[in-house]
Design an enzyme around this catalytic site. Structure first.
Site, mmCIF file in Angstrom:
data_model
loop_
_atom_site.group_PDB
_atom_site.id
_atom_site.type_symbol
_atom_site.label_atom_id
_atom_site.label_comp_id
_atom_site.label_asym_id
_atom_site.label_seq_id
_atom_site.Cartn_x
_atom_site.Cartn_y
_atom_site.Cartn_z
ATOM 1 N N ASP A 69 0.831 -1.202 0.000
ATOM 2 C CA ASP A 69 0.000 0.000 0.000
ATOM 3 C C ASP A 69 0.866 1.252 0.000
ATOM 4 O OD1 ASP A 69 0.771 -0.736 2.657
ATOM 5 O OD2 ASP A 69 -0.714 0.656 3.481
ATOM 6 N N GLU A 134 0.104 -1.013 5.945
ATOM 7 C CA GLU A 134 1.175 -0.392 6.730
ATOM 8 C C GLU A 134 0.985 1.111 6.824
ATOM 9 O OE1 GLU A 134 4.976 1.359 7.951
ATOM 10 O OE2 GLU A 134 3.879 1.737 6.094
#
Length: 376
Positions: A69, A134
């Site tokens: 991400d 994250e």
């Protein structure tokens, strides 16, 4: 120079995986790892996609950890090139995630492919722990995967997190630890009233100010050779109705500790509560534990990382514990040694994020040498 790392990095960057989306990045990695003998396990928790890939069944277990991400792009008009249309300009690969951390993911995967081709019967096992959570709330990502691994007693020996650790040139800094993070959300209660009649009200801003000043001035510890002293910072403060003639009924304060191994979260909480009570405040408070401090000292992982950087780049790396938190904080409590090594972090989370193409190839070489030193 091989185009393998660059090509894969471009493929990953082209996928608009703004947290918690993955957009097929992990499947792309899984397909290539599977072809090299990795067993692939997808772990989906709510809106988060995670991948656990492992080659081998014996110890020691070396794990590459990272995330697919990326943060939002911000103002598109400030980007020189479309953020999800990766392009090389003057030797730099531009695009969201180039440095944080799709460049590292590409380097990890290519390094592993090369290593397995050269050493098909390597010692121990190699794993990839990859998440799409994250940059977000980090609830359903690495922490959930670690819980799953712990439940079945699958232990990581060494973890290398690909966060962009370097400052001026590749490998000048690695992170061999991180400070703990503790957030407090404080509400100081008062009585709303007219500013002309303060005796009929109770101003929470006035009441809280001395306590906040004491908290801000407090020396929480002296740090140690690995960690700077614990830091207390007020991040947000909100009180009042917006009118100039109203005493507010409450004050909200959000603050954060970045703390060393010289103090525990429980000790910090106790000291904060003692100060608030000493000032006679009427308050409510809640706490969020964002991660414990951890430190990887001298040993095989730090030695291999230091030697690999020197061999590939000629740089004498400097292990540090500064900066923010990373997913390493979820891996270290299992007993694993954790190191962060990645590209230069000058443009991370910014518009026009970029990374030097030559650094990606050198990073892959560093990762490959680390594997050789630990598993051959």
């Amino acid at each position: 120079m091989s185009q393998d790392v660059l090509t894969l990095a471009q493929d990953l960057i082209s996928r608009e995986s703004v947290t918690p989306l993955d957009e097929g990045c992990q499947q792309l990695m899984a397909d290539r790892l599977s072809a090299k003998g990795f067993d692939i396990e997808s772990m989906v928790f709510d809106d988060t996609t995670n991948m656990w890939a492992r080659r081998g069944n014996s110890g020691p277990l070396f794990c590459f950890a990272g995330h697919t991400d990326v943060v939002p792009v911000g103002d598109l008009n400030r980007w020189h090139t479309p953020p999800f249309d990766p392009v090389v300009i003057d030797g730099y690969l531009h695009g969201r995630g180039a440095a944080d951390m799709k460049g590292s993911l590409a380097a990890m995967l290519v390094a592993t492919e090369r290593f397995v081709e050269k050493h098909p019967d390597h010692n121990g096992s190699i794993a990839f722990l990859i998440t799409s959570d994250e940059e977000g709330p980090f609830i359903n990502g690495t922490t959930r995967v670690i819980d799953t691994l712990e439940a079945r007693n699958e232990k990581i020996t060494w973890a290398l997190v690909g966060e962009p650790s370097s400052t001026h040139k590749l490998g000048d800094i690695v992170k061999n630890g991180r400070r703990g993070s503790l957030t407090g959300n404080l509400t100081v209660n008062g009585i709303q009233g007219h500013v002309a009649y303060p005796h009929l009200a109770d101003n929470p801003i006035h009441n809280a100010a001395p306590a906040l000043d004491e908290l801000a001035r407090m020396k929480w510890d002296n740090g140690n050779e690995f960690f700077p002293p614990t830091s207390f910072q007020i991040a947000n403060i909100n009180g009042g109705t917006g009118a100039s003639n109203v005493i507010p009924g409450s004050l909200e304060v959000m603050f954060n500790f970045r703390y060393s191994t010289e103090v525990t979260a429980e000790e910090l909480i106790k000291r904060v509560l003692n100060i608030l009570d000493a000032h006679g405040l009427d308050y409510d408070i809640s706490w969020t534990f964002n991660g414990l401090p951890f430190l990887t000292g001298e040993g095989p992982l730090l030695d291999a990382t230091r030697d690999a950087i020197k061999q590939v780049t000629g740089t004498d790396t400097d292990p540090q514990t500064s900066g923010g938190t990373s997913d390493g904080r979820f891996i270290a409590p299992t007993g694993a040694h954790v190191i962060e090594l990645g590209p230069v972090n000058a443009t991370i989370h910014k518009v026009n994020e970029c990374v030097k193409v030559a650094d990606l190839e050198q990073l892959a070489l560093c990762y490959e040498v680390i594997l050789e030193k630990l598993l051959c």
